[in-house]
Enzyme design. Structure first.
Site, PDB file in Angstrom:
ATOM      1  N   ASP A  63     -38.064 168.226  41.154  1.00 33.84           N
ATOM      2  CA  ASP A  63     -39.402 168.826  41.213  1.00 33.84           C
ATOM      3  C   ASP A  63     -39.400 170.256  41.712  1.00 33.84           C
ATOM      4  OD1 ASP A  63     -40.791 166.682  40.229  1.00 33.84           O
ATOM      5  OD2 ASP A  63     -40.724 165.655  42.159  1.00 33.84           O
ATOM      6  N   HIS A  83     -34.388 163.674  49.023  1.00 34.11           N
ATOM      7  CA  HIS A  83     -34.555 162.556  48.114  1.00 34.11           C
ATOM      8  C   HIS A  83     -34.030 161.306  48.791  1.00 34.11           C
ATOM      9  CE1 HIS A  83     -34.275 160.111  44.490  1.00 34.11           C
ATOM     10  NE2 HIS A  83     -35.132 160.961  43.969  1.00 34.11           N
TER      11      HIS A  83
HETATM   12  N1  ACO Z   1     -38.539 169.050  54.521  1.00 33.59           N
HETATM   13  C1  ACO Z   1     -38.210 168.981  55.840  1.00 33.59           C
HETATM   14  N2  ACO Z   1     -37.615 167.906  56.396  1.00 33.59           N
HETATM   15  C2  ACO Z   1     -37.319 166.864  55.608  1.00 33.59           C
HETATM   16  C3  ACO Z   1     -37.640 166.861  54.231  1.00 33.59           C
HETATM   17  C4  ACO Z   1     -38.258 168.005  53.692  1.00 33.59           C
HETATM   18  N3  ACO Z   1     -38.582 168.056  52.395  1.00 33.59           N
HETATM   19  N4  ACO Z   1     -37.255 165.682  53.680  1.00 33.59           N
HETATM   20  C5  ACO Z   1     -36.726 164.977  54.676  1.00 33.59           C
HETATM   21  N5  ACO Z   1     -36.748 165.676  55.849  1.00 33.59           N
HETATM   22  C6  ACO Z   1     -36.181 165.256  57.128  1.00 33.59           C
HETATM   23  C7  ACO Z   1     -37.050 164.204  57.818  1.00 33.59           C
HETATM   24  O1  ACO Z   1     -37.983 164.797  58.702  1.00 33.59           O
HETATM   25  C8  ACO Z   1     -36.001 163.400  58.537  1.00 33.59           C
HETATM   26  O2  ACO Z   1     -35.568 164.135  59.677  1.00 33.59           O
HETATM   27  P1  ACO Z   1     -35.080 163.340  61.017  1.00 33.59           P
HETATM   28  O3  ACO Z   1     -33.891 162.534  60.605  1.00 33.59           O
HETATM   29  O4  ACO Z   1     -34.777 164.429  61.990  1.00 33.59           O
HETATM   30  O5  ACO Z   1     -36.262 162.492  61.431  1.00 33.59           O
HETATM   31  C9  ACO Z   1     -34.816 163.376  57.578  1.00 33.59           C
HETATM   32  O6  ACO Z   1     -34.948 164.610  56.837  1.00 33.59           O
HETATM   33  C10 ACO Z   1     -34.814 162.184  56.650  1.00 33.59           C
HETATM   34  O7  ACO Z   1     -36.072 162.147  55.979  1.00 33.59           O
HETATM   35  P2  ACO Z   1     -36.837 160.806  55.554  1.00 33.59           P
HETATM   36  O8  ACO Z   1     -38.277 161.124  55.356  1.00 33.59           O
HETATM   37  O9  ACO Z   1     -36.481 159.710  56.499  1.00 33.59           O
HETATM   38  O10 ACO Z   1     -36.129 160.502  54.173  1.00 33.59           O
HETATM   39  P3  ACO Z   1     -36.689 159.578  53.054  1.00 33.59           P
HETATM   40  O11 ACO Z   1     -35.515 159.128  52.246  1.00 33.59           O
HETATM   41  O12 ACO Z   1     -37.570 158.508  53.589  1.00 33.59           O
HETATM   42  O13 ACO Z   1     -37.638 160.562  52.214  1.00 33.59           O
HETATM   43  C11 ACO Z   1     -38.499 162.044  50.600  1.00 33.59           C
HETATM   44  C12 ACO Z   1     -37.329 161.120  51.001  1.00 33.59           C
HETATM   45  C13 ACO Z   1     -39.830 161.278  50.680  1.00 33.59           C
HETATM   46  C14 ACO Z   1     -38.310 162.483  49.152  1.00 33.59           C
HETATM   47  C15 ACO Z   1     -38.515 163.272  51.547  1.00 33.59           C
HETATM   48  O14 ACO Z   1     -37.290 163.955  51.479  1.00 33.59           O
HETATM   49  C16 ACO Z   1     -39.679 164.224  51.248  1.00 33.59           C
HETATM   50  O15 ACO Z   1     -40.792 164.006  51.737  1.00 33.59           O
HETATM   51  N6  ACO Z   1     -39.424 165.312  50.446  1.00 33.59           N
HETATM   52  C17 ACO Z   1     -40.476 166.208  50.062  1.00 33.59           C
HETATM   53  C18 ACO Z   1     -41.274 165.604  48.950  1.00 33.59           C
HETATM   54  C19 ACO Z   1     -40.520 165.605  47.636  1.00 33.59           C
HETATM   55  O16 ACO Z   1     -39.947 166.603  47.231  1.00 33.59           O
HETATM   56  N7  ACO Z   1     -40.564 164.462  46.939  1.00 33.59           N
HETATM   57  C20 ACO Z   1     -39.954 164.347  45.613  1.00 33.59           C
HETATM   58  C21 ACO Z   1     -39.062 163.173  45.534  1.00 33.59           C
HETATM   59  S1  ACO Z   1     -38.266 163.198  43.968  1.00 33.59           S
HETATM   60  C22 ACO Z   1     -39.316 162.425  42.909  1.00 33.59           C
HETATM   61  O17 ACO Z   1     -40.167 161.664  43.245  1.00 33.59           O
HETATM   62  C23 ACO Z   1     -39.122 162.766  41.484  1.00 33.59           C
END
Ligand code: ACO
Length: 429
Positions: A364, A306
């Site tokens: 979620d 998140h």
């Molecule tokens: N699975 C694997 N790796 C992940 C995940 C995941 N679900 N989420 C983040 N990471 C990793 C990224 O690859 C990144 O790694 P790095 O630092 O080695 O490059 C690091 O964790 C940080 O991730 P970002 O994408 O930069 O974090 P951001 O804050 O931009 O993204 C997000 C947050 C979009 C929610 C992300 O965690 C994601 O895509 N999760 C899956 C989708 C999801 O569950 N969304 C629901 C959000 S809650 C809502 O809307 C109610």
């Protein structure tokens, strides 16, 4: 003495900016005068360090896993209040007393029907359209039906629009569902609760009536409470930005619905359930985790991570509890996907990749399993989310309009394109 922040540019110029403090949470540097003073912009794609507004509605401490609506912890609201009480709280700042609640419920209930002509609007969509596509169109179209609540400068218009949106969203979501499965629309029954009425509109058919199960109603009501607001997330910021131009509330909420549709936002519970289906059984969890950790695979562990929570999302805990209750009520103790989700969560919470990046289950992760058990198809999950979030969007939109500092939202950019050049005649290009 007032706190200040100093910015020193490498040409030796130095500028001071006021620091503003909220009631809780990090202080902010007020850089509104930056461009005027220094002729430079700040660069912050994704708003990683930028507060776009001030607000009194919702507070999140992502490191501590805290979520407050108007100061009240989500854990208390989920246990002691129903969704309409939470709506009242978000809109008015205080929880209602008994008389206020009765008045609020009565007003919402009176607005549950939609203009009869709106029924025909649905038939313009293909039956196999994603219900969110239908939602974006139909909610936007409300502005073509309710002309008497479009004047955003009139507080009464704004209030009527708020009631209409909160009351009609369940009707519209249920209609989108019924249309997609080729069943007739079910009209609202005002003697039922907000959530009971929604379940009946979703599941009743003319050939037989639908008996409302209170345990399941309570579970869905909790889903609504947990999704009601989440401060300046992508869809709420979209609603605020759309509204900042003076657009009418129905159009703004349609914009919020469009933004929510994306898989990184509201579409995550749908994506999460699809992921669980794809994994299939617990023996494949290890392999899937390996792929989720591999950046080149394009796979993410949906329902994990998140932007703000760097700890267990408090809503995910409540959702896991609700998941148990619903599966018990329905005699689904051995639900395959629930077991798989628990196994996946356990492994991910112990894996250094997820631990070091502070990736925890978000709301979620379990809400899809609950909705599936309630009989709600995957394609409707984001519609349900938009129904619940509508009150948060409206509260935030109302707050923005009433804010004396409200301005049209207009970000700046770092331009990296071609500098000025002349158009050549066609033969020389
Ligand atoms: N699975 C694997 N790796 C992940 C995940 C995941 N679900 N989420 C983040 N990471 C990793 C990224 O690859 C990144 O790694 P790095 O630092 O080695 O490059 C690091 O964790 C940080 O991730 P970002 O994408 O930069 O974090 P951001 O804050 O931009 O993204 C997000 C947050 C979009 C929610 C992300 O965690 C994601 O895509 N999760 C899956 C989708 C999801 O569950 N969304 C629901 C959000 S809650 C809502 O809307 C109610």
């Amino acid at each position: 003495m007032d706190k200040k922040a100093t910015l020193t540019l490498n040409d030796g110029r130095s500028f001071e900016f006021p620091m503003l403090g909220g009631s809780v949470g990090p202080e902010v540097v007020d850089i509104r005068s930056l461009y005027g003073k220094a002729g430079v912009f700040t660069y912050d794609p994704g708003f990683m360090s930028t507060a776009s507004c001030n607000s009194t509605i919702t507070y999140i401490d992502g490191d501590a896993g805290v979520l407050l609506y108007r100061g009240y912890p989500i854990e208390q609201l989920a246990v002691h209040c129903d969704f309409l009480e939470v709506c009242y709280l978000l809109l008015n700042g205080e929880l209602p007393n008994a008389a206020q609640k009765q008045g609020f419920v009565a007003t919402v209930t009176r607005h549950t029907m939609v203009h009869d002509q709106l029924n025909r609007f649905f038939t313009g969509f293909r039956r196999d359209a994603h219900p969110m596509a239908t939602m974006v169109g139909v909610v936007g179209a409300l502005s073509a039906f309710y002309h008497d609540s479009l004047d955003i400068n009139d507080a009464e218009h704004r209030q009527v629009a708020a009631f209409r949106l909160i009351a009609k969203l369940p009707t519209i979501v249920a209609m989108a569902y019924k249309y997609s499965i080729g069943q007739p629309f079910v009209y609202p029954r005002n003697e039922l609760s907000y959530t009971g009425n929604f379940m009946r509109m979703m599941f009743a058919v003319p050939a037989e009536d639908y008996k409302v199960n209170e345990v399941l109603v309570r579970a869905l009501d909790r889903i609504f409470i947990l999704h009601a607001d989440h401060e300046q997330n992508a869809s709420t910021s979209t609603v605020r930005l759309s509204g900042s131009s003076g657009a009418n509330p129905f159009a703004c909420i349609a914009a919020g619905i469009a933004c929510l549709w994306g898989p990184a936002h509201g579409g995550a519970n749908e994506a999460c359930l699809q992921m669980l289906e794809q994994i299939g059984d617990a023996s494949k969890v290890g392999d899937f985790i390996k792929r989720a950790k591999d950046k080149n695979s394009g796979v993410r562990l949906m329902g994990f991570g998140h932007r703000v929570y760097k700890n267990y999302d408090p809503r995910a805990k409540l959702m896991r509890e609700t998941c148990h209750e619903v599966l018990n009520e329905l005699g689904l103790h051995d639900d395959r996907l629930f077991k798989l989700a628990i196994a996946l969560e356990k492994i991910a919470l112990e894996d250094d990749y997820f631990v070091s990046r502070k990736l925890y289950p978000n709301v979620d992760f379990y809400s899809g399993i609950v909705q599936r058990a309630l009989g709600i198809p995957t394609s409707m999950f984001t519609c349900i989310f938009s129904l619940a979030r509508t009150v948060g969007w409206i509260a935030q939109w109302q707050e923005m309009i009433a804010d004396p500092e409200y301005k049209i939202g207009r970000p700046r950019q770092l331009y990296r394109g071609a500098t000025r050049r002349d158009v050549k005649p066609m033969a020389q290009r």
